[in-house]
Design a protein around this motif. Structure first.
Motif, PDB file in Angstrom:
ATOM      1  N   LEU A 164      -7.890  -5.081   7.058  1.00 24.16           N
ATOM      2  CA  LEU A 164      -8.893  -5.913   6.396  1.00 24.16           C
ATOM      3  C   LEU A 164      -8.279  -6.731   5.265  1.00 24.16           C
ATOM      4  O   LEU A 164      -8.540  -7.929   5.131  1.00 24.16           O
ATOM      5  CB  LEU A 164     -10.023  -5.034   5.854  1.00 24.16           C
ATOM      6  N   LEU A 165      -7.446  -6.104   4.471  1.00 23.62           N
ATOM      7  CA  LEU A 165      -6.793  -6.819   3.370  1.00 23.62           C
ATOM      8  C   LEU A 165      -5.858  -7.914   3.894  1.00 23.62           C
ATOM      9  O   LEU A 165      -5.810  -9.020   3.345  1.00 23.62           O
ATOM     10  CB  LEU A 165      -6.030  -5.825   2.491  1.00 23.62           C
ATOM     11  N   MET A 182      -7.522   0.790   8.453  1.00 25.26           N
ATOM     12  CA  MET A 182      -8.538  -0.275   8.453  1.00 25.26           C
ATOM     13  C   MET A 182      -8.447  -1.094   7.166  1.00 25.26           C
ATOM     14  O   MET A 182      -8.615  -2.302   7.184  1.00 25.26           O
ATOM     15  CB  MET A 182      -9.932   0.338   8.601  1.00 25.26           C
ATOM     16  N   TRP A 183      -8.176  -0.435   6.051  1.00 27.09           N
ATOM     17  CA  TRP A 183      -8.033  -1.116   4.773  1.00 27.09           C
ATOM     18  C   TRP A 183      -6.880  -2.113   4.815  1.00 27.09           C
ATOM     19  O   TRP A 183      -7.002  -3.241   4.350  1.00 27.09           O
ATOM     20  CB  TRP A 183      -7.815  -0.084   3.670  1.00 27.09           C
ATOM     21  N   ILE A 184      -5.767  -1.703   5.384  1.00 26.37           N
ATOM     22  CA  ILE A 184      -4.595  -2.577   5.462  1.00 26.37           C
ATOM     23  C   ILE A 184      -4.903  -3.795   6.331  1.00 26.37           C
ATOM     24  O   ILE A 184      -4.590  -4.937   5.967  1.00 26.37           O
ATOM     25  CB  ILE A 184      -3.378  -1.792   6.000  1.00 26.37           C
ATOM     26  N   SER A 194      -9.486   5.874   5.942  1.00 25.90           N
ATOM     27  CA  SER A 194      -9.665   4.447   6.230  1.00 25.90           C
ATOM     28  C   SER A 194      -8.444   3.608   5.878  1.00 25.90           C
ATOM     29  O   SER A 194      -8.546   2.389   5.802  1.00 25.90           O
ATOM     30  CB  SER A 194     -10.884   3.918   5.474  1.00 25.90           C
ATOM     31  N   ASN A 195      -7.304   4.220   5.666  1.00 27.38           N
ATOM     32  CA  ASN A 195      -6.118   3.498   5.207  1.00 27.38           C
ATOM     33  C   ASN A 195      -5.701   2.385   6.174  1.00 27.38           C
ATOM     34  O   ASN A 195      -5.426   1.265   5.751  1.00 27.38           O
ATOM     35  CB  ASN A 195      -4.962   4.477   4.990  1.00 27.38           C
ATOM     36  N   VAL A 250       0.832  -1.206   0.000  1.00 23.61           N
ATOM     37  CA  VAL A 250       0.000   0.000   0.000  1.00 23.61           C
ATOM     38  C   VAL A 250       0.862   1.250   0.000  1.00 23.61           C
ATOM     39  O   VAL A 250       0.621   2.200  -0.760  1.00 23.61           O
ATOM     40  CB  VAL A 250      -0.985  -0.011   1.191  1.00 23.61           C
ATOM     41  N   ARG A 286      -4.791   2.557  -1.848  1.00 23.97           N
ATOM     42  CA  ARG A 286      -4.999   3.056  -0.491  1.00 23.97           C
ATOM     43  C   ARG A 286      -6.490   3.040  -0.213  1.00 23.97           C
ATOM     44  O   ARG A 286      -7.307   3.006  -1.115  1.00 23.97           O
ATOM     45  CB  ARG A 286      -4.462   4.480  -0.358  1.00 23.97           C
ATOM     46  N   GLY A 287      -6.856   3.080   1.059  1.00 22.41           N
ATOM     47  CA  GLY A 287      -8.263   3.120   1.421  1.00 22.41           C
ATOM     48  C   GLY A 287      -8.872   4.461   1.061  1.00 22.41           C
ATOM     49  O   GLY A 287      -8.204   5.383   0.604  1.00 22.41           O
TER      50      GLY A 287
END
Length: 99
Positions: A42-43, A38-40, A35-36, A23, A30-31
């Motif tokens: 979750l992924l 949380m995105w990392i 939300s970056n 990322v 990126r989210g």
């Protein structure tokens, strides 16, 4: 069971580091907005789940076998306690009828 859990956490941590690197290097999107983080996470969860399922199959089978053994042992102990209580109850009733 602890070993399986630690191995699973290790796989998740590895995926988290890889996703974070992807990322921030721009290879993965990126989210949205803030939300970056949380995105990392979750992924990393989505990637680590199938990896854990395949890689930790033998360890998961060993852990479940140990759990089954413990449950069977507890059931046997419970049945033994029940039979002791039944025997004591039958003895008490027999003594009560003869008195």
């Amino acid at each position: 069971m602890l070993r399986y859990t630690l191995m699973r956490l290790g796989i998740f941590a590895g995926c988290l580091v890889v996703v974070w690197g992807l990322v921030y290097s721009g290879l993965a999107p990126r989210g949205l907005g803030d939300s970056n983080g949380m995105w990392i996470i979750l992924l990393a969860l989505v990637l680590s789940a199938p990896i854990s399922f395949v890689v930790l199959r033998k360890e998961r089978d060993r852990a479940s076998a140990r759990i089954v053994q413990r449950v069977d042992r507890m059931k046997a102990n419970l049945d033994a306690n029940r039979s002791q209580e039944d025997l004591a109850d039958d003895t008490a009733r027999a003594q009560g009828q003869t008195s």
